[in-house]
Design a protein around this motif. Sequence first.
Motif, short mmCIF file in Angstrom:
data_model
loop_
_atom_site.label_atom_id
_atom_site.label_comp_id
_atom_site.label_asym_id
_atom_site.label_seq_id
_atom_site.Cartn_x
_atom_site.Cartn_y
_atom_site.Cartn_z
N ASP A 86 101.44 36.74 -31.75
CA ASP A 86 100.70 35.59 -31.24
C ASP A 86 99.94 36.03 -30.00
O ASP A 86 100.49 36.71 -29.13
CB ASP A 86 101.66 34.46 -30.83
CG ASP A 86 102.31 33.78 -32.01
OD1 ASP A 86 101.74 33.81 -33.11
OD2 ASP A 86 103.41 33.20 -31.82
N ILE A 87 98.70 35.65 -29.88
CA ILE A 87 97.97 35.80 -28.63
C ILE A 87 97.32 34.47 -28.31
O ILE A 87 96.93 33.72 -29.20
CB ILE A 87 96.94 36.95 -28.66
CG1 ILE A 87 95.86 36.74 -29.71
CG2 ILE A 87 97.60 38.29 -28.86
CD1 ILE A 87 94.74 37.74 -29.61
N ALA A 91 105.28 37.02 -33.14
CA ALA A 91 104.97 35.82 -33.92
C ALA A 91 106.21 35.40 -34.71
O ALA A 91 106.26 35.50 -35.94
CB ALA A 91 103.79 36.07 -34.84
N LEU A 92 107.20 34.90 -33.98
CA LEU A 92 108.49 34.54 -34.56
C LEU A 92 108.92 33.17 -34.07
O LEU A 92 108.64 32.79 -32.94
CB LEU A 92 109.56 35.57 -34.17
CG LEU A 92 109.31 37.03 -34.54
CD1 LEU A 92 110.33 37.92 -33.86
CD2 LEU A 92 109.35 37.20 -36.05
N GLY A 93 109.63 32.42 -34.93
CA GLY A 93 110.22 31.17 -34.51
C GLY A 93 109.17 30.11 -34.19
O GLY A 93 108.01 30.20 -34.60
N GLU A 127 109.18 20.72 -36.79
CA GLU A 127 110.23 21.73 -36.98
C GLU A 127 109.60 23.13 -36.98
O GLU A 127 108.40 23.28 -37.26
CB GLU A 127 110.96 21.48 -38.29
CG GLU A 127 111.79 20.20 -38.30
CD GLU A 127 112.87 20.21 -37.23
OE1 GLU A 127 113.57 21.23 -37.09
OE2 GLU A 127 113.00 19.20 -36.51
N PRO A 128 110.40 24.17 -36.68
CA PRO A 128 109.81 25.50 -36.50
C PRO A 128 108.93 25.98 -37.64
O PRO A 128 107.84 26.50 -37.39
CB PRO A 128 111.05 26.40 -36.32
CG PRO A 128 112.07 25.50 -35.69
CD PRO A 128 111.84 24.15 -36.32
N ALA A 129 109.36 25.80 -38.88
CA ALA A 129 108.57 26.32 -40.00
C ALA A 129 107.24 25.60 -40.11
O ALA A 129 106.19 26.23 -40.33
CB ALA A 129 109.36 26.21 -41.30
N GLU A 130 107.25 24.28 -39.94
CA GLU A 130 106.01 23.52 -40.04
C GLU A 130 105.08 23.83 -38.87
O GLU A 130 103.87 24.00 -39.04
CB GLU A 130 106.32 22.02 -40.07
CG GLU A 130 105.09 21.15 -40.24
CD GLU A 130 105.42 19.66 -40.28
OE1 GLU A 130 104.47 18.86 -40.40
OE2 GLU A 130 106.62 19.31 -40.18
N GLY A 151 97.71 28.75 -34.83
CA GLY A 151 96.74 29.83 -35.03
C GLY A 151 97.15 31.13 -34.37
O GLY A 151 97.30 32.15 -35.01
N GLY A 152 97.29 31.10 -33.04
CA GLY A 152 97.73 32.29 -32.32
C GLY A 152 96.75 33.44 -32.35
O GLY A 152 97.16 34.61 -32.33
N THR A 153 95.46 33.14 -32.36
CA THR A 153 94.45 34.18 -32.35
C THR A 153 93.21 33.66 -31.62
O THR A 153 93.18 32.52 -31.16
CB THR A 153 94.12 34.63 -33.78
OG1 THR A 153 93.35 35.84 -33.73
CG2 THR A 153 93.35 33.56 -34.55
N ILE A 154 92.18 34.48 -31.53
CA ILE A 154 90.98 34.12 -30.76
C ILE A 154 90.11 33.16 -31.56
O ILE A 154 89.85 33.37 -32.75
CB ILE A 154 90.21 35.40 -30.39
CG1 ILE A 154 91.10 36.32 -29.55
CG2 ILE A 154 88.93 35.05 -29.62
CD1 ILE A 154 90.52 37.69 -29.31
#
Length: 386
Positions: A39-40, A70-72, A349-352, A358-361
């Motif tokens: 994740d960024i 990128a976990l949890g 919840e974590p999975a959803e 996104g975790g990107t630019i």
Amino acid sequence: MNGEPARWTREHLAAPAGDAATTAPVIGLPAPPRVLPHDIWDLWPIQEEEDGSTTVVRGRELWIALSAPALGHPEERHDRARLRLLARDADGWTDLGHVFADGASPGSREWSGSTVRRPDGTLSVFYTAAGRRGEARPTFAQTVVEARGRLVTDDGRILLDRAAEHREILRSDGVTYLPADEVEGGPGRIKAFRDPGWFRDPADGREYLLVAASVAASADADHAFMGAVALAAATPGGWSLRPPLLVADGVNHEIERPHVVVHGSSYYLFFCTHRHSFHPPGSAPTGLYGFVAPHLTGPYTPLNGSGLVLGNPAEQPDQAYAWVVLPDLKVVGFVNYRSTGGADPWQAEPAEARAAFGGTIAPVLELILNEDATSVVVPVTSGAGR
């Protein structure tokens, strides 16, 4: 020294806002590709001290971003955030690894800031040390730290000297600015003293830092504190806190990533905030907000009447965040949460939540500034996010 801070009020937010000129386009599917497997999120360029331009080494721009595995649940990334060095050229992005050696920061994790390369080639990495090194569980103490060291190039690699010195340079004074060491009602309610934004004022040649801070709310407010933009000036002995440039007076308890861009003869103060940080929550969109003044210390007036510069679209209210406006007026942020059908996606919840994150630019946008009015355009070529 600046006098009374600008006040961002409910009357400002009642002004017309949220039209096409201040609304970001929907980030369509497929989502922008991930730059890293991590994740960024918050990112910023390394700037040259002389003119604020992006540092280029061996034909590649140098950037720094917050990163985490990128976990949890995506919200847990803040508890393990590290600064990461990135390079960008015509072929895309390259991961250059963690900026600092393990355990170098005085905090338990590293949060946002800004970075400048000095004429002698050294870097000043201004960042937020969150928590305290070695703590058993994450706390929300926040101090501003400068890490000073040289870029090292070796066998095609670029990295910061592992022996870079880390020195605390600012903390909240407990008088004007509240201590950033408490949790108030869950996510998004922590007191702030973070996100140092470096700026050299062309009017006096002096260096300043803008810091996202918290100040006490008025006695009749329905919350305990409100967001502010703190100012600190460089002195021969270090850094000196000044009165705030801006206070979100009863409007918002947490504004983030303050920074200034000079355009023409005006000073444009930008910051971002979430919709749930307003009072009442949701009374304004998650977005980039701004004020303009003839001098660094003011007097500031809200852009577009309300302060809103760039808001997420109503159908995707959390699609992007943490925008920074570059000297060329490009606007860079990260892809946050896609809507999950009405509920706040960060509370899923974590999975959803992970599936929505996104975790990107994000795709890069561009501002047009016309005195106290702004509009957003989509560049033909998309700078940092391409």
